[in-house]
Scaffold this active site. Structure first.
Site, PDB file in Angstrom:
ATOM      1  N   SER A 230       0.829  -1.199   0.000  1.00 22.52           N
ATOM      2  CA  SER A 230       0.000   0.000   0.000  1.00 22.52           C
ATOM      3  C   SER A 230       0.872   1.262   0.000  1.00 22.52           C
ATOM      4  O   SER A 230       1.589   1.534  -0.951  1.00 22.52           O
ATOM      5  CB  SER A 230      -0.967  -0.033   1.187  1.00 22.52           C
ATOM      6  OG  SER A 230      -1.906   1.008   1.133  1.00 22.52           O
TER       7      SER A 230
ATOM      8  N   HIS B 263      -7.564  -5.254  -0.325  1.00 17.23           N
ATOM      9  CA  HIS B 263      -6.367  -4.439  -0.076  1.00 17.23           C
ATOM     10  C   HIS B 263      -5.595  -4.923   1.151  1.00 17.23           C
ATOM     11  O   HIS B 263      -4.357  -4.872   1.179  1.00 17.23           O
ATOM     12  CB  HIS B 263      -6.776  -2.974   0.111  1.00 17.23           C
ATOM     13  CG  HIS B 263      -5.644  -2.005   0.033  1.00 17.23           C
ATOM     14  ND1 HIS B 263      -5.064  -1.626  -1.147  1.00 17.23           N
ATOM     15  CD2 HIS B 263      -4.975  -1.320   1.006  1.00 17.23           C
ATOM     16  CE1 HIS B 263      -4.093  -0.765  -0.930  1.00 17.23           C
ATOM     17  NE2 HIS B 263      -4.013  -0.561   0.375  1.00 17.23           N
TER      18      HIS B 263
END
Length: 379
Positions: free
Chosen positions: A173, A355
């Site tokens: 990320s 994610h």
């Protein structure tokens, strides 16, 4: 609680339980056993804790697994550096335990594993002169400062300590974001990074998929002004489960970011970091902090912030992505891969992969970790 978990479950379950308790405890290091180093040692692995001071005075904590349980302890082991995502910390890479976590998998595969902690996280919430509980200026940074100041400080320390000339980089990320920022603005580490694997590395935001965050991002600058003036400069300060300081609700962060705040993986961040992402979402861009027209002229010599030029990144990069990611679209990943001279996009072969699954899902070993280890061996 831990004794109960030991009786009823395995070691890894206890480690995850302790990690969760540690995050919820008031104070940075109140429960000593919950330190990442101790969590690693409790799993039977060697562990080290290191500190490095950045040029602007932030004291960063790094964690190291120098070798695995079954791999020999040699001085010439290839080095891998892991960098966490927004609101996370180094414990993200050990959360799933020895069988599934990438840090342990790498150590057992023969690598010298280093894990960074960005400024403002619970592990790096220290400064040579600024008190994070009293000085708002401690949190006056975005992901760019993490990229340009934190990463080089940790890289240089790691290479000097190991005596190695090169290393592999893995970022999740925001850990991918800061890699892109640093290496688009400086070529200093292009020859030192043997390869990079970005796990849902956030960069381009032309097609940001989360409608709620897209809507909130429209008010990014106004929201930041209110928060800064009100003193809410830190997300998840020690002892808090609120999105912005003491106000807000746990549900807000869960809903917007898809993060389970009870998981033990929330380590805090500067509000300005989030707002910087918000500016890029609003503007469908990947560029530096927007100060407004007047200050942009002073800072950048033009009305708009300078974009990060990914075509300048001369490193072998693999961009791992998934179709069910609420914070990164496939089209943006493919655009980044197209603009980077030595980049490849790789889709995770489970369409429901999210994610956070990169650090919380057990099937990450089969879907990702094994691939990365083989790629490192071939590089």
């Amino acid at each position: 609680m831990c004794a109960y978990v030991f009786v009823r479950a395995d070691m890894s379950a206890c480690i995850r339980a302790l990690t969760s308790v540690c995050v919820r405890a008031k104070g940075t290091f109140q429960i000593n056993i919950c330190e990442t180093k101790n969590l690693i040692e409790a799993e039977g692995y060697p562990a080290e804790k290191h500190h490095v001071v950045t040029k602007d005075g932030y004291i960063l904590e790094m964690h190291r697994i120098p070798f695995g349980k079954s791999s020999p302890n040699s001085r010439n082991r290839p080095v891998v550096f892991l960098m966490h995502g927004i609101l996370g910390a180094s414990n993200s890479f050990i959360y799933l335990g020895p069988e599934y976590s990438i840090a342990y998998n790498l150590a057992d595969a023969g690598y010298d594993v280093w894990m960074g902690n960005a400024r403002g996280t619970r592990n790096s919430r220290q400064h040579v002169s600024l008190n994070p509980d009293r000085n708002k200026s401690f949190f006056d940074f975005t992901f760019e400062e993490i990229a340009l100041d934190d990463l080089p400080s940790m890289f240089d320390y790691m290479l000097a300590h190991t005596g190695q000339q090169k290393f592999h980089y893995i970022g999740h990320s925001q850990g991918g974001t800061v890699f892109l920022v640093l290496n688009s603005m400086s070529s200093a580490y292009h020859s030192k990074i043997a390869s990079a694997h970005l796990l849902a590395g956030v960069g381009y935001q032309k097609n940001f998929p989360n409608y709620s965050l897209r809507t909130l991002a429209l008010s990014a600058d106004a929201l930041y002004s209110v928060l800064w003036l009100g003193g809410s400069v830190e997300l998840y300060p020690p002892g808090s489960t609120a999105m912005f300081g003491k106000s807000g609700s746990r549900g807000s962060i869960d809903d917007l970011f898809g993060i389970d705040t009870s998981s033990g993986l929330i380590a805090g961040a500067a509000t300005k970091q989030i707002v910087h992402f918000g500016q890029n979402i609003r503007d469908k861009a990947f560029r530096r902090w927007d100060y407004g027209y007047v200050q942009n002229l002073v800072k950048y010599g033009k009305l708009s912030p300078t974009s990060y030029d990914l075509s300048k990144i001369n490193i072998d990069v693999t961009l791992h992505y998934s179709l069910n990611d609420a914070l990164l679209s496939e089209s943006d990943v493919l655009l980044m891969a197209k603009d980077m001279p030595k980049a490849t996009a790789r889709k995770i072969s489970r369409d429901s992969f999210t994610h956070l699954d990169y650090v919380t899902s057990k099937d990450v070993k089969v879907l990702l970790n094994d691939y990365i280890i083989q790629a490192l061996r071939n590089s």
